[in-house]
Design a protein around this motif. Structure first.
Motif, short mmCIF file in Angstrom:
data_model
loop_
_atom_site.label_atom_id
_atom_site.label_comp_id
_atom_site.label_asym_id
_atom_site.label_seq_id
_atom_site.Cartn_x
_atom_site.Cartn_y
_atom_site.Cartn_z
N ALA B 100 0.82 -1.21 0.00
CA ALA B 100 0.00 0.00 0.00
C ALA B 100 0.85 1.26 0.00
O ALA B 100 0.46 2.29 -0.55
N THR B 101 2.04 1.17 0.59
CA THR B 101 2.90 2.36 0.66
C THR B 101 3.40 2.78 -0.72
O THR B 101 3.84 3.91 -0.90
N GLN B 102 3.36 1.85 -1.69
CA GLN B 102 3.78 2.21 -3.05
C GLN B 102 2.73 3.05 -3.77
O GLN B 102 3.01 3.64 -4.81
N GLY B 103 1.51 3.06 -3.26
CA GLY B 103 0.48 3.89 -3.86
C GLY B 103 -0.09 3.31 -5.14
O GLY B 103 0.13 2.15 -5.46
N GLY B 104 -0.82 4.14 -5.85
CA GLY B 104 -1.52 3.65 -7.04
C GLY B 104 -1.60 4.73 -8.08
O GLY B 104 -0.77 5.63 -8.05
N PRO B 105 -2.63 4.68 -8.94
CA PRO B 105 -3.66 3.64 -8.99
C PRO B 105 -3.07 2.27 -9.30
O PRO B 105 -1.97 2.17 -9.81
N LEU B 106 -3.87 1.25 -8.99
CA LEU B 106 -3.43 -0.12 -9.11
C LEU B 106 -4.30 -0.82 -10.15
O LEU B 106 -5.53 -0.87 -10.02
N PHE B 107 -3.68 -1.34 -11.20
CA PHE B 107 -4.42 -2.03 -12.26
C PHE B 107 -3.92 -3.46 -12.32
O PHE B 107 -2.77 -3.71 -12.68
N LEU B 108 -4.78 -4.39 -11.91
CA LEU B 108 -4.40 -5.80 -11.82
C LEU B 108 -5.10 -6.58 -12.93
O LEU B 108 -6.31 -6.43 -13.13
N ILE B 109 -4.35 -7.42 -13.60
CA ILE B 109 -4.92 -8.21 -14.70
C ILE B 109 -4.55 -9.66 -14.47
O ILE B 109 -3.37 -10.01 -14.37
N ALA B 110 -5.59 -10.51 -14.37
CA ALA B 110 -5.35 -11.92 -14.04
C ALA B 110 -5.96 -12.82 -15.09
O ALA B 110 -7.04 -12.57 -15.59
#
Lengths: 94, 237
Positions: B100-110
């Motif tokens: 979480a400390t790395q921040g975002g936005p977070l885009f996850l593709i599975a």
């Protein structure tokens, strides 16, 4: 998920992290590697890896040059780095 | 050595192993372990499995898909029971990691069981109280193949900035409102963040999905340095 299988599709350096950790103190998967063949720079974790029980061959994703060959034998390790011009290893996680 | 504390069925081909590991040093979301099986004749087989649990979870959990001709996964999925022991080493790998400390936005593709390390990230995001905007695009064969379906739905229900989009590639239930095709560029553009938002992108799945999604993302202008990938062996999305 099952990430390594002999003779299967190429995986990537993530799957070889454990093997690398047997030999190196630092996490080599976060290192950047410059290919001697074409000069492309890639993170080791993302380099294509053809692995088996005995070791792994890392190949440049851009030109397919073998950049690292790491094998494990009962008596020790063998590391062939012809094909890697430079390996930059950060001392803290990327 | 880890002790199997419980085995939880996820889908017809996937189970989660809840492990107790004395001296576990803690892990980062996205890391994996190497599991080694030794036969009675001394033959050894080793495979890597992503950690599914958040760092602060009580158990270290691995979610394993049975590969029908695999050497290790059929044993893990079909033969292991609570009380059994498992030889493993880890946590391993510092590249495919998000905190979480790395921040975002977070885009996850599975794709398929590529959800596992991404689930560790989402569980961590939730446990840490992070409200970093996050999108998960998850491709599965059928509705029944979706791993963690209910938990994902519950995480979205918290309303803390997580969106989940499902794509089903083989069969859809009647009235399916999600995507009904493989991951493609319009889909990535529609559900994801624009390249200008500089999302941190994590792609995990079979090699074919990983390679195609990363190419499509580069085509959409995402920076190569912000796209992290992890490939695994032969299995379908």
């Amino acid at each position: 998920m099952e990430k390594t299988k002999d003779g299967a599709l190429p995986l990537d350096g993530n799957a070889a992290a454990g093997l690398l950790r047997e030999l190196f103190v630092l996490d080599l998967t976060v290192a950047s590697l410059t290919c001697e063949g074409c000069g492309a720079v890639a993170t080791v974790a993302e380099v294509r890896v053809y692995g088996g029980r005995m070791g792994a061959i890392f190949r440049c994703g851009a030109c397919d040059t073998p950049v690292l060959r790491l094998s494990r034998t009962p008596s020790g390790f063998s590391l062939d780095m012809r094909g890697a011009r430079c390996l930059r290893v950060p001392t803290a996680p990327a | 050595m880890a002790e199997v504390n419980d085995v939880i069925p996820e889908t017809h081909r996937v189970k989660t192993l809840l492990l107790g590991i004395p001296g576990w040093p803690g892990h980062l979301p996205g890391q994996h372990v190497d599991v080694r099986l030794t036969g009675e004749d001394g033959y050894q087989a080793q495979r890597s499995y992503s950690i599914a649990s958040a760092p602060d979870a009580f158990h270290v959990s691995l979610t394993v898909e049975r590969i029908s001709d695999g050497e290790v996964s059929p044993y893990l999925v079909d033969e292991l029971h609570a009380g059994d022991r498992l030889e493993l080493r880890g946590p391993i790998g510092g590249h495919f990691v998000w905190t979480a400390t790395q921040g975002g936005p977070l885009f996850l593709i599975a794709g398929g069981s590529g959800i596992v390390p991404l689930m560790a990230m989402l569980r961590h995001r939730s446990a840490a109280g992070s409200t970093v905007p996050a999108v998960l695009l998850y491709s599965s064969r059928t509705l029944e193949d979706i791993i963690y379906r209910e938990e994902l739905s519950n995480l979205v229900g918290k309303g803390d900035g997580l969106t989940v989009a499902h794509a089903l590639t083989r069969a859809r239930p009647a009235g399916w409102a999600g995507y009904a095709r493989r991951i493609d560029q319009p889909m990535l553009a529609e559900v994801g963040f624009p390249a200008s938002a500089r999302p941190r992108v994590f792609v995990c799945g079979p090699t074919s999905i990983v390679e195609s999604a990363s190419q499509l993302l580069l085509g959409l202008g995402h920076e190569r340095s912000l796209i992290k990938t992890e490939r695994f062996g032969p299995t379908g999305g």
